[in-house]
Design an enzyme around this catalytic site. Structure first.
Site, short mmCIF file in Angstrom:
data_model
loop_
_atom_site.label_atom_id
_atom_site.label_comp_id
_atom_site.label_asym_id
_atom_site.label_seq_id
_atom_site.Cartn_x
_atom_site.Cartn_y
_atom_site.Cartn_z
N ASN A 95 0.80 -1.20 -0.01
CA ASN A 95 0.05 0.00 0.24
C ASN A 95 0.69 1.33 0.04
O ASN A 95 0.28 2.33 -0.48
CB ASN A 95 -1.03 0.01 1.51
CG ASN A 95 -1.52 1.26 1.45
OD1 ASN A 95 -2.40 1.66 0.48
ND2 ASN A 95 -1.15 1.94 2.50
N TYR A 161 4.23 9.92 -12.01
CA TYR A 161 3.23 9.02 -10.92
C TYR A 161 2.49 7.97 -11.97
O TYR A 161 2.32 7.09 -11.57
CB TYR A 161 2.34 9.99 -10.46
CG TYR A 161 1.24 9.47 -9.54
CD1 TYR A 161 1.57 8.62 -8.42
CD2 TYR A 161 0.00 9.20 -9.91
CE1 TYR A 161 0.66 7.89 -7.54
CE2 TYR A 161 -0.92 8.52 -9.17
CZ TYR A 161 -0.64 7.95 -8.02
OH TYR A 161 -1.71 7.35 -7.41
N LYS A 165 2.73 3.84 -11.56
CA LYS A 165 1.34 3.16 -11.35
C LYS A 165 1.22 1.99 -12.29
O LYS A 165 0.46 1.00 -12.12
CB LYS A 165 0.10 3.83 -11.07
CG LYS A 165 0.29 4.61 -9.78
CD LYS A 165 0.38 3.54 -8.63
CE LYS A 165 0.48 4.26 -7.25
NZ LYS A 165 0.34 3.22 -5.96
N PRO A 191 -7.84 2.45 -7.69
CA PRO A 191 -8.54 3.49 -7.39
C PRO A 191 -8.69 4.81 -8.47
O PRO A 191 -7.66 4.92 -8.53
CB PRO A 191 -8.50 3.73 -5.92
CG PRO A 191 -7.76 2.54 -5.43
CD PRO A 191 -6.78 2.41 -6.76
N VAL A 194 -9.87 9.32 -4.77
CA VAL A 194 -10.44 9.31 -3.41
C VAL A 194 -9.97 10.26 -2.34
O VAL A 194 -8.75 10.61 -2.60
CB VAL A 194 -9.63 8.08 -2.93
CG1 VAL A 194 -10.06 7.37 -1.64
CG2 VAL A 194 -9.68 6.56 -3.88
N THR A 196 -8.54 11.58 0.43
CA THR A 196 -7.62 11.22 1.41
C THR A 196 -6.61 12.58 1.54
O THR A 196 -6.90 13.64 1.09
CB THR A 196 -6.98 9.79 1.20
OG1 THR A 196 -6.01 10.08 0.22
CG2 THR A 196 -8.03 8.76 0.92
#
Length: 264
Positions: A95, A161, A165, A191, A194, A196
């Protein structure tokens, strides 16, 4: 003649779960979900105090590992120190990850690029390499890698980035190919938006910029992602979810950009 319904296996509850990036929004949501199922937890993160606070909040046996995932020697030492009663890891959730900056590639900070590759890709691969042999030896286990829709749908300012991924997704699929017949499952969870601290980290503490990312939307939450991860992890062992792409209803893949010249 009486009808006998087919046997439907019950949910598979992982006995021991290792979560990297455990004290972040996703990681702590995963920890709470698997603790509620009765799994024993190994929580990995950088800050001992945060790890202890999270472990103390959970009503299951928990072991903590404090190290920076970009430090390979520290990671190897931490994994080697896992006590015997936590050694047979059933589920690894890779994670730990982050995005830094959103400037065009030609203006990007190269240190940010290096941190993203080291955290999102190198650390994930090394962690997997340390845990995987034990799973193969036991003939069971599950690796869940946190990828992103950014790995499939690149966007301006995403450059490294997005690429990092895409690596996670392709690494996951390649693991599936290598692990065929071993009993070890692999899932790439991808995902979209999101809400966060992700954007706050990306914009290096600029709360105004971070808030604009989610303004006037209903994004997913860390708990939504935890629901998806838990679903994939608790399916019967014969059922492998290769890729799980999730988005909020307010989000969709964008169209291709076109630059149009101004007429003289």
């Amino acid at each position: 003649m009486s009808y006998a319904p087919p046997h439907i296996p019950g949910p598979h509850i992982p006995g021991i779960v290792l979560i990297s990036g455990a004290t972040g929004d996703f990681g702590s949501a995963f920890a709470r979900r698997f603790a509620a199922l009765g799994s024993r937890l190994i929580l990995a993160g950088r800050t001992p105090e945060k790890l202890k606070a999270l472990a103390d909040s959970l009503d299951v046996p928990t072991h903590t590992l404090a190290f920076d995932v970009r430090d390979r020697k520290a990671m190897e030492a931490a994994i080697a120190s896992i006590p015997a009663e936590f050694a047979a890891i059933d589920l690894l959730i890779n994670n730990a990850g982050l995005a830094l900056g959103m400037e065009p590639a030609q203006k990007a900070n190269l240190d940010d690029w290096e941190i993203m590759v080291d955290t999102n890709d190198k650390a994930l691969a090394i962690m997997t390499g340390l845990i995987l042999p034990g799973m193969v030896e036991r003939g069971a286990g599950h690796i869940i890698n946190l990828s992103s829709t950014a790995g499939s749908y690149p966007y301006p300012g995403g450059h490294v980035y997005c690429a990092s991924k895409a690596f996670v997704t392709q690494f996951s699929l390649s693991l599936r190919a290598d692990l065929l017949g071993t009993g070890v499952r692999v899932t790439s969870v991808e995902p979209g938006m999101v809400e966060t601290s992700f954007s706050l980290v990306r914009f290096k503490g600029d709360a105004e910029k971070a808030a604009k990312v989610y303004a006037d939307t209903t994004p997913l939450t860390a708990e939504d992602v935890a629901e998806s991860v838990t679903w994939a992890a608790t399916l019967p062992p014969h059922f492998n979810v290769n890729r799980l792409e999730i988005m909020p209803t307010v989000q969709a893949p964008a169209g291709l950009a076109v630059h149009r010249f101004k007429k003289a």
